[in-house]
Write an enzyme that holds these catalytic residues in place. Structure first.
Site, PDB file in Angstrom:
ATOM      1  N   GLY A 138      10.974   8.426  28.494  1.00 14.42           N
ATOM      2  CA  GLY A 138      12.429   8.200  28.404  1.00 14.42           C
ATOM      3  C   GLY A 138      13.026   8.582  27.063  1.00 14.42           C
ATOM      4  N   LYS A 182      12.093  12.157  33.057  1.00 10.46           N
ATOM      5  CA  LYS A 182      12.503  12.730  34.340  1.00 10.46           C
ATOM      6  C   LYS A 182      13.840  13.456  34.231  1.00 10.46           C
ATOM      7  CE  LYS A 182      13.298  11.175  39.108  1.00 10.46           C
ATOM      8  NZ  LYS A 182      13.499   9.982  39.956  1.00 10.46           N
ATOM      9  N   LEU A 183      14.530  13.241  33.126  1.00 11.17           N
ATOM     10  CA  LEU A 183      15.885  13.793  32.949  1.00 11.17           C
ATOM     11  C   LEU A 183      16.780  13.390  34.120  1.00 11.17           C
ATOM     12  CD1 LEU A 183      15.092  17.310  31.424  1.00 11.17           C
ATOM     13  CD2 LEU A 183      15.671  15.191  30.228  1.00 11.17           C
ATOM     14  N   LYS A 189      13.393  -5.624  34.851  1.00 19.24           N
ATOM     15  CA  LYS A 189      12.795  -5.593  33.506  1.00 19.24           C
ATOM     16  C   LYS A 189      11.869  -6.806  33.303  1.00 19.24           C
ATOM     17  CE  LYS A 189      13.578  -3.046  30.540  1.00 19.24           C
ATOM     18  NZ  LYS A 189      12.958  -1.755  30.140  1.00 19.24           N
ATOM     19  N   TYR A 221      19.032  -5.454  37.503  1.00 18.64           N
ATOM     20  CA  TYR A 221      18.442  -4.735  36.358  1.00 18.64           C
ATOM     21  C   TYR A 221      17.514  -5.670  35.591  1.00 18.64           C
ATOM     22  CZ  TYR A 221      18.124  -3.314  31.441  1.00 18.64           C
ATOM     23  OH  TYR A 221      17.669  -3.042  30.181  1.00 18.64           O
ATOM     24  N   LYS A 241      28.334   2.845  29.176  1.00 11.50           N
ATOM     25  CA  LYS A 241      28.168   1.519  28.571  1.00 11.50           C
ATOM     26  C   LYS A 241      29.433   1.180  27.782  1.00 11.50           C
ATOM     27  CE  LYS A 241      23.896   1.538  30.051  1.00 11.50           C
ATOM     28  NZ  LYS A 241      22.738   2.126  29.407  1.00 11.50           N
ATOM     29  N   THR A 257      14.208  -6.173  27.238  1.00 11.50           N
ATOM     30  CA  THR A 257      15.599  -6.523  26.931  1.00 11.50           C
ATOM     31  C   THR A 257      15.771  -8.031  26.826  1.00 11.50           C
ATOM     32  OG1 THR A 257      17.826  -6.510  27.867  1.00 11.50           O
ATOM     33  CG2 THR A 257      16.037  -6.363  29.442  1.00 11.50           C
ATOM     34  N   ASP A 258      16.749  -8.444  26.025  1.00  6.87           N
ATOM     35  CA  ASP A 258      17.065  -9.877  25.949  1.00  6.87           C
ATOM     36  C   ASP A 258      17.558 -10.413  27.296  1.00  6.87           C
ATOM     37  OD1 ASP A 258      19.559  -8.606  25.969  1.00  6.87           O
ATOM     38  OD2 ASP A 258      20.399  -9.779  24.305  1.00  6.87           O
ATOM     39  N   GLU A 259      18.038  -9.493  28.172  1.00  2.76           N
ATOM     40  CA  GLU A 259      18.623  -9.937  29.446  1.00  2.76           C
ATOM     41  C   GLU A 259      17.622 -10.613  30.368  1.00  2.76           C
ATOM     42  OE1 GLU A 259      21.287  -7.441  31.585  1.00  2.76           O
ATOM     43  OE2 GLU A 259      22.169  -6.603  29.777  1.00  2.76           O
TER      44      GLU A 259
HETATM   45  P1  NAD Z   1      18.963   5.319  28.835  1.00  2.00           P
HETATM   46  O1  NAD Z   1      19.486   4.978  30.175  1.00  2.00           O
HETATM   47  O2  NAD Z   1      19.880   5.905  27.816  1.00  2.00           O
HETATM   48  O3  NAD Z   1      17.725   6.340  28.968  1.00  2.00           O
HETATM   49  C1  NAD Z   1      16.718   6.160  29.923  1.00  2.00           C
HETATM   50  C2  NAD Z   1      15.807   7.385  29.876  1.00  2.00           C
HETATM   51  O4  NAD Z   1      14.743   7.191  30.824  1.00  2.00           O
HETATM   52  C3  NAD Z   1      16.508   8.694  30.261  1.00  2.00           C
HETATM   53  O5  NAD Z   1      16.133   9.721  29.380  1.00  2.00           O
HETATM   54  C4  NAD Z   1      16.001   8.967  31.672  1.00  2.00           C
HETATM   55  O6  NAD Z   1      15.998  10.339  32.014  1.00  2.00           O
HETATM   56  C5  NAD Z   1      14.597   8.378  31.605  1.00  2.00           C
HETATM   57  N1  NAD Z   1      14.073   8.004  32.927  1.00  2.00           N
HETATM   58  C6  NAD Z   1      14.698   7.238  33.867  1.00  2.00           C
HETATM   59  N2  NAD Z   1      13.917   7.127  34.952  1.00  2.00           N
HETATM   60  C7  NAD Z   1      12.771   7.813  34.691  1.00  2.00           C
HETATM   61  C8  NAD Z   1      11.570   8.054  35.432  1.00  2.00           C
HETATM   62  N3  NAD Z   1      11.396   7.559  36.674  1.00  2.00           N
HETATM   63  N4  NAD Z   1      10.600   8.796  34.853  1.00  2.00           N
HETATM   64  C9  NAD Z   1      10.758   9.302  33.596  1.00  2.00           C
HETATM   65  N5  NAD Z   1      11.877   9.117  32.878  1.00  2.00           N
HETATM   66  C10 NAD Z   1      12.873   8.379  33.411  1.00  2.00           C
HETATM   67  O7  NAD Z   1      18.292   3.997  28.278  1.00  2.00           O
HETATM   68  P2  NAD Z   1      18.374   3.357  26.817  1.00  2.00           P
HETATM   69  O8  NAD Z   1      19.679   2.663  26.675  1.00  2.00           O
HETATM   70  O9  NAD Z   1      17.941   4.349  25.821  1.00  2.00           O
HETATM   71  O10 NAD Z   1      17.263   2.220  26.968  1.00  2.00           O
HETATM   72  C11 NAD Z   1      15.897   2.526  26.717  1.00  2.00           C
HETATM   73  C12 NAD Z   1      15.060   1.303  27.041  1.00  2.00           C
HETATM   74  O11 NAD Z   1      15.515   0.201  26.261  1.00  2.00           O
HETATM   75  C13 NAD Z   1      15.155   0.861  28.500  1.00  2.00           C
HETATM   76  O12 NAD Z   1      13.878   0.423  28.892  1.00  2.00           O
HETATM   77  C14 NAD Z   1      16.137  -0.311  28.458  1.00  2.00           C
HETATM   78  O13 NAD Z   1      15.866  -1.216  29.500  1.00  2.00           O
HETATM   79  C15 NAD Z   1      15.835  -0.897  27.108  1.00  2.00           C
HETATM   80  N6  NAD Z   1      16.954  -1.600  26.443  1.00  2.00           N
HETATM   81  C16 NAD Z   1      18.152  -0.963  26.260  1.00  2.00           C
HETATM   82  C17 NAD Z   1      19.166  -1.639  25.560  1.00  2.00           C
HETATM   83  C18 NAD Z   1      20.497  -0.993  25.317  1.00  2.00           C
HETATM   84  O14 NAD Z   1      21.396  -1.673  24.793  1.00  2.00           O
HETATM   85  N7  NAD Z   1      20.696   0.276  25.620  1.00  2.00           N
HETATM   86  C19 NAD Z   1      18.938  -2.938  25.096  1.00  2.00           C
HETATM   87  C20 NAD Z   1      17.705  -3.558  25.348  1.00  2.00           C
HETATM   88  C21 NAD Z   1      16.709  -2.859  26.002  1.00  2.00           C
HETATM   89  O1  DAU Z   2      21.446  -6.974  26.374  1.00  2.22           O
HETATM   90  C1  DAU Z   2      20.737  -5.765  26.429  1.00  2.22           C
HETATM   91  C2  DAU Z   2      21.287  -4.902  27.533  1.00  2.22           C
HETATM   92  O2  DAU Z   2      22.550  -4.404  27.071  1.00  2.22           O
HETATM   93  C3  DAU Z   2      20.384  -3.740  27.919  1.00  2.22           C
HETATM   94  O3  DAU Z   2      19.179  -4.240  28.425  1.00  2.22           O
HETATM   95  C4  DAU Z   2      21.054  -2.832  28.951  1.00  2.22           C
HETATM   96  O4  DAU Z   2      20.246  -1.705  29.219  1.00  2.22           O
HETATM   97  C5  DAU Z   2      22.384  -2.372  28.397  1.00  2.22           C
HETATM   98  O5  DAU Z   2      23.075  -1.612  29.367  1.00  2.22           O
HETATM   99  C6  DAU Z   2      23.231  -3.572  27.968  1.00  2.22           C
HETATM  100  O6  DAU Z   2      23.673  -4.337  29.127  1.00  2.22           O
HETATM  101  P1  DAU Z   2      25.154  -4.934  29.210  1.00  2.22           P
HETATM  102  O7  DAU Z   2      25.484  -5.179  30.613  1.00  2.22           O
HETATM  103  O8  DAU Z   2      25.323  -6.059  28.257  1.00  2.22           O
HETATM  104  O9  DAU Z   2      25.960  -3.650  28.604  1.00  2.22           O
HETATM  105  P2  DAU Z   2      27.318  -2.954  29.045  1.00  2.22           P
HETATM  106  O10 DAU Z   2      27.662  -1.974  27.963  1.00  2.22           O
HETATM  107  O11 DAU Z   2      27.289  -2.466  30.442  1.00  2.22           O
HETATM  108  O12 DAU Z   2      28.366  -4.161  28.967  1.00  2.22           O
HETATM  109  C7  DAU Z   2      28.574  -4.886  27.767  1.00  2.22           C
HETATM  110  C8  DAU Z   2      29.560  -5.989  28.068  1.00  2.22           C
HETATM  111  O13 DAU Z   2      30.847  -5.396  28.322  1.00  2.22           O
HETATM  112  C9  DAU Z   2      29.241  -6.777  29.317  1.00  2.22           C
HETATM  113  O14 DAU Z   2      29.660  -8.128  29.120  1.00  2.22           O
HETATM  114  C10 DAU Z   2      30.088  -6.106  30.411  1.00  2.22           C
HETATM  115  C11 DAU Z   2      31.306  -5.664  29.645  1.00  2.22           C
HETATM  116  N1  DAU Z   2      31.968  -4.435  30.113  1.00  2.22           N
HETATM  117  C12 DAU Z   2      31.194  -3.338  30.343  1.00  2.22           C
HETATM  118  C13 DAU Z   2      31.764  -2.147  30.742  1.00  2.22           C
HETATM  119  C14 DAU Z   2      30.921  -0.933  31.022  1.00  2.22           C
HETATM  120  C15 DAU Z   2      33.346  -4.390  30.233  1.00  2.22           C
HETATM  121  O15 DAU Z   2      34.055  -5.383  30.000  1.00  2.22           O
HETATM  122  N2  DAU Z   2      33.930  -3.203  30.632  1.00  2.22           N
HETATM  123  C16 DAU Z   2      33.176  -2.080  30.899  1.00  2.22           C
HETATM  124  O16 DAU Z   2      33.767  -1.031  31.272  1.00  2.22           O
END
Ligand code: NAD
Ligand code: DAU
Length: 339
Positions: A7, A31-32, A150, A146, A185, A121-123
């Site tokens: 990823g 996997k893109l 996780k 989701y 996001k 994730t903290d979720e």
């Molecule tokens: P992202 O959605 O930006 O990227 C996910 C990547 O995984 C992409 O490059 C996608 O192509 C690849 N992928 C998806 N399915 C696949 C598969 N079947 N095989 C191979 N590759 C695959 O995600 P992110 O925001 O960078 O998050 C990365 C990790 O961190 C995730 O595990 C997510 O749960 C965790 N995380 C994210 C956040 C956040 O705020 N973004 C917070 C806590 C934890």
């Molecule tokens: O807490 C870690 C998690 O944070 C990661 O594990 C997830 O991968 C990441 O997507 C993120 O989850 P959230 O649901 O918290 O993120 P999101 O950006 O989708 O939303 C942040 C907050 O904002 C949430 O309370 C929902 C709200 N929201 C989101 C969107 C997209 C809005 O109010 N309007 C919006 O359009």
């Protein structure tokens, strides 16, 4: 040092690779999907330490083929990561996040990988009480599909450590923000909408609390956990300043010099958790990590990045960034393609 990253074309994984490429050979297995954007890795694409293998973590043969025997670590970012998408359909979340993780655990064992760093994730902790904080030993009680996927993945990671003695470290991060985050996001969506004076959707009353950590701070913590984390342990990573969404968005609009009238209240997310907040005492005391980027500064820098990279945003929004790889997929028969 050789690292197998899954990823790495996504938001956090690409930051990990951009930072790490001069210090390690990195195979990026991705996997893109819609979230994997090769533009995120344009800076490292020609580096001799870097290679990209396009493949699915749910495909054991493709993973085994790409995973170097005895490599130093498998760093597992790949996931379906967007909560709203998991509410529309959970199937791909179960497949990639649960089955894919198990495939990687088996492969890591077969290839004698020295360490498995699992990005969680903290979720997984679910909804907190108004003043609560997640600790590493807090109950796991996910509320969204989701988060459930996780949480399930984490159980398989711990089971592999317990049953087979695999060296695993789990990190749980709060909401990341920063450059290269896909504009679905909250923050990248709000920034890119505000840049075009389009409304910013605020779910429900906007008082849901999230704990924002800059992606660079998060990746520094992942590097620390990879290098010095204790096998079998879980580490929490957070920003130290949980804030309601409305406060975050008002601050953003002030930074961008845009009116609050852009905020548009919309129907709430189903089952929307009210509060996440992370206690990161353990990683601070054991590994000496703490967040260094204050939210206001990180937010200003992030806004500036999106303003300076408007073509990146428009290629994301138009889907143009996928065109080359979609053609390539159509042309090839093999499940994993080394580029
Ligand atoms: P992202 O959605 O930006 O990227 C996910 C990547 O995984 C992409 O490059 C996608 O192509 C690849 N992928 C998806 N399915 C696949 C598969 N079947 N095989 C191979 N590759 C695959 O995600 P992110 O925001 O960078 O998050 C990365 C990790 O961190 C995730 O595990 C997510 O749960 C965790 N995380 C994210 C956040 C956040 O705020 N973004 C917070 C806590 C934890
Ligand atoms: O807490 C870690 C998690 O944070 C990661 O594990 C997830 O991968 C990441 O997507 C993120 O989850 P959230 O649901 O918290 O993120 P999101 O950006 O989708 O939303 C942040 C907050 O904002 C949430 O309370 C929902 C709200 N929201 C989101 C969107 C997209 C809005 O109010 N309007 C919006 O359009």
């Amino acid at each position: 040092m050789t690292l197998f990253v899954t990823g790495g074309a996504g938001f956090i994984g690409s930051e990990f690779i951009r930072r790490g490429i001069s210090k390690a050979r990195i195979v990026n297995f991705d996997k893109l999907t819609y979230a994997g954007n090769p533009d995120n890795l344009a800076k490292v694409a020609g580096h001799p330490n870097y290679s990209l293998v396009v493949g699915d973590i749910c495909d054991p043969a493709a993973v085994l083929d790409a995973l170097p025997e005895g490599c130093d670590a498998l760093v597992h970012f790949a996931a379906e990561s967007h909560v709203d998408r998991s509410i529309l359909s959970a199937e791909e979340f179960v497949r990639t996040n649960v089955l894919g993780t198990q495939v990687l655990l088996d492969a890591a064992r077969h290839r004698k990988v020295a360490r498995f760093l699992h990005i969680s994730t903290d979720e997984v902790g679910g909804d907190l009480a108004p003043d609560g904080f997640f600790r590493e030993d807090s109950p796991v009680r996910p509320s969204s599909p989701y988060a459930a996927s996780k949480a399930s993945a984490e159980h398989f990671v711990r089971a592999a450590a317990h049953t087979f003695g695999l060296d695993v470290v789990i990190t749980r991060t709060s909401n990341n923000y920063g450059p290269y985050q896909f504009p679905e996001k909250l923050l990248p969506l709000a920034i890119s909408n505000a840049m075009e004076n389009r409304p910013i959707p605020v779910y429900g009353d906007g008082l849901q609390v999230r704990d924002w950590v800059h992606v660079t701070d998060n990746v520094r913590a992942l590097e620390a956990a990879l290098a010095n984390g204790k096998a079998g342990e879980t580490y929490h990573i957070g920003g130290g300043r949980p804030m309601p969404n409305l406060e975050v968005l008002r601050l953003l609009l002030r930074v961008m010099e845009k009116p609050e009238s852009l905020l548009a209240s919309v129907t709430d997310r189903l089952g929307h958790d009210r509060r996440y907040a992370v206690d990161f005492t353990k990683i601070s005391s054991e590994l000496g990590w703490r967040p260094e980027i204050p939210f206001e500064r990180g937010l200003r820098d992030t806004v500036e990045w999106y303003q300076n990279n408007a073509p990146w945003v428009s290629r994301c929004r138009s889907g143009e960034y996928r065109a080359y790889y979609e053609r390539m997929y159509a042309d090839r028969e093999s499940a994993a393609t080394r580029i």
